[in-house]
Scaffold this active site. Sequence first.
Site, PDB file in Angstrom:
ATOM      1  N   TYR A   1       0.863  -1.191   0.000  1.00  0.00           N
ATOM      2  CA  TYR A   1       0.000   0.000   0.000  1.00  0.00           C
ATOM      3  C   TYR A   1       0.890   1.229   0.000  1.00  0.00           C
ATOM      4  O   TYR A   1       1.840   1.312   0.775  1.00  0.00           O
ATOM      5  CB  TYR A   1      -0.888  -0.021   1.252  1.00  0.00           C
ATOM      6  CG  TYR A   1      -1.740   1.203   1.446  1.00  0.00           C
ATOM      7  CD1 TYR A   1      -2.858   1.448   0.642  1.00  0.00           C
ATOM      8  CD2 TYR A   1      -1.456   2.126   2.459  1.00  0.00           C
ATOM      9  CE1 TYR A   1      -3.653   2.566   0.835  1.00  0.00           C
ATOM     10  CE2 TYR A   1      -2.253   3.242   2.659  1.00  0.00           C
ATOM     11  CZ  TYR A   1      -3.349   3.455   1.847  1.00  0.00           C
ATOM     12  OH  TYR A   1      -4.139   4.561   2.047  1.00  0.00           O
TER      13      TYR A   1
ATOM     14  N   LYS B   1       4.943   9.346   8.398  1.00  0.00           N
ATOM     15  CA  LYS B   1       4.828   8.837   9.767  1.00  0.00           C
ATOM     16  C   LYS B   1       5.903   9.390  10.703  1.00  0.00           C
ATOM     17  O   LYS B   1       5.808  10.527  11.133  1.00  0.00           O
ATOM     18  CB  LYS B   1       4.808   7.307   9.762  1.00  0.00           C
ATOM     19  CG  LYS B   1       3.612   6.764   8.927  1.00  0.00           C
ATOM     20  CD  LYS B   1       3.356   5.316   9.162  1.00  0.00           C
ATOM     21  CE  LYS B   1       2.327   4.735   8.214  1.00  0.00           C
ATOM     22  NZ  LYS B   1       0.930   4.967   8.562  1.00  0.00           N
TER      23      LYS B   1
ATOM     24  N   ASP C   1       9.306   2.675  -0.696  1.00  0.00           N
ATOM     25  CA  ASP C   1       8.317   3.365   0.126  1.00  0.00           C
ATOM     26  C   ASP C   1       8.651   3.046   1.576  1.00  0.00           C
ATOM     27  O   ASP C   1       8.317   1.980   2.090  1.00  0.00           O
ATOM     28  CB  ASP C   1       6.912   2.883  -0.251  1.00  0.00           C
ATOM     29  CG  ASP C   1       5.844   3.554   0.600  1.00  0.00           C
ATOM     30  OD1 ASP C   1       6.201   4.174   1.628  1.00  0.00           O
ATOM     31  OD2 ASP C   1       4.659   3.448   0.244  1.00  0.00           O
TER      32      ASP C   1
HETATM   33  N1  HOZ Z   1      -1.313   3.780   6.310  1.00  0.00           N
HETATM   34  C1  HOZ Z   1      -1.655   3.260   7.600  1.00  0.00           C
HETATM   35  C2  HOZ Z   1      -1.254   1.859   7.749  1.00  0.00           C
HETATM   36  N2  HOZ Z   1      -1.776   1.005   6.791  1.00  0.00           N
HETATM   37  C3  HOZ Z   1      -3.073   3.397   7.962  1.00  0.00           C
HETATM   38  C4  HOZ Z   1      -3.427   4.769   8.157  1.00  0.00           C
HETATM   39  C5  HOZ Z   1      -4.715   5.032   7.528  1.00  0.00           C
HETATM   40  O1  HOZ Z   1      -4.910   4.597   6.389  1.00  0.00           O
HETATM   41  O2  HOZ Z   1      -5.502   5.677   8.190  1.00  0.00           O
END
Ligand code: HOZ
Length: 432
Positions: A146, A269, A241
Amino acid sequence: MSPSFSKSQVLFEEARRWIPGGVNSPARAFGAVGGTPLFIERAEGAWLTDVDGNRYIDYVGSWGPMILGHAHPEVLAAIDAAMRRGTSFGAPTEAETKLARLIAEIVPSVEKVRLVNSGTEATMSAIRLARGITGRDKIVKFAGNYHGHVDSLLVAAGSSAATLAVPNSPGVTEGTARDTIVLPYNDEAAVAAAFETFGDQIAAVIVEPVVGNMGCVPPEPGFLPALRRITQQSGALLIFDEVMTGFRVALGGAQERFQVLPDLTTLGKIVGGGLPIGAYGGRAEWMDHVLPAGNVFQAGTLSGNPLATAAGLTTLSLLQKTDPYPRLEELSDRLARGLDEAASAAGLPHVVQRVGSMLTLFFHDGPVGNWEDAESADTRRFARFFWEMIERGVYLPCSQYEAMFVSAAHDESLIDRTVEVAQQACEVVASL
Ligand code: HOZ
């Protein structure tokens, strides 16, 4: 006695009237585990408190950023001091240069860096830059990885897209999806074959060097070096990423841990210390294609925001100064072993996968190396396990397809307490 979640339930009902699904990001909706998301009142160190006054040992850490623990006093002081000087100027500040320089010092492949507002912006911009530099259109990504909600990357995506079974979002056009080649993670042969066919059209390969978004899935030895070799041979760029892994699996991220250097790196993050920042960077030669040094457009009113920059700068400086990584490794190993023993004792088929302080207990018989494996995990068991943990005061990511994070504010006693709770939770799950 079971804890009450009544205030969260009332707040969720009200939220649903005004916010789609009651949440501002689907990952928080508890869609895969059922029930009502907990509304959080406050957090400190390794602890979360919900609006009903229940306290939890937190292994979500805001989905990764809170590596120093919540409300770290030095980070709060830095934000406070920045805030008093004004919250946004839309003009350059010295702190942005300091943060860019610190990132370049820490992340092995980065010489220049652009600050943006989220991980999604970082990946979107890196993809555009790769296309701008190479003059090619296609992007290779891996199923279950993702990279934020960028159109061209929201194809066979992990995280909420996987949790909520939205492999391709409506609104992502066929044309966009056509330029994205999706391959199985950890499959060097598939990458080689795709380059055989489309090599001269591929602008970049983007990869989570350790996947966090289908649960924690490490790269097999040889996979990252193969990506490096194949992209180099064909003139495509390799994008790591590191939104999740950056400053997490080592100070310098996965590229330091696995000693493979990408062309471009995306960050988010931890780099914002709990405030909204993303960043993308790489060799100066590549980054100087970005406007106004070059002609690849990318912009943002709040980019390099003083509060977020202060939080990020303080967080990275503390990580550099205190080097929490050996201790995070020990604590996370203790947790991984404890979870493994708990699931084994209850006779539940499972595997615990960990890289540094990211880990996942998969209810899956045998290792998870790609999305096909992850998909066959027992998500019903996970849902029950999740609630049994919540009821006993441990807050986990609300999906089998998200990693748990350990912070520098956790300690042995919290880990041991978590393992005890996991033993009880696994017994209940096994009795179903
Ligand atoms: N990208 C984060 C971990 N998969 C989740 C945060 C979100 O989508 O709110």
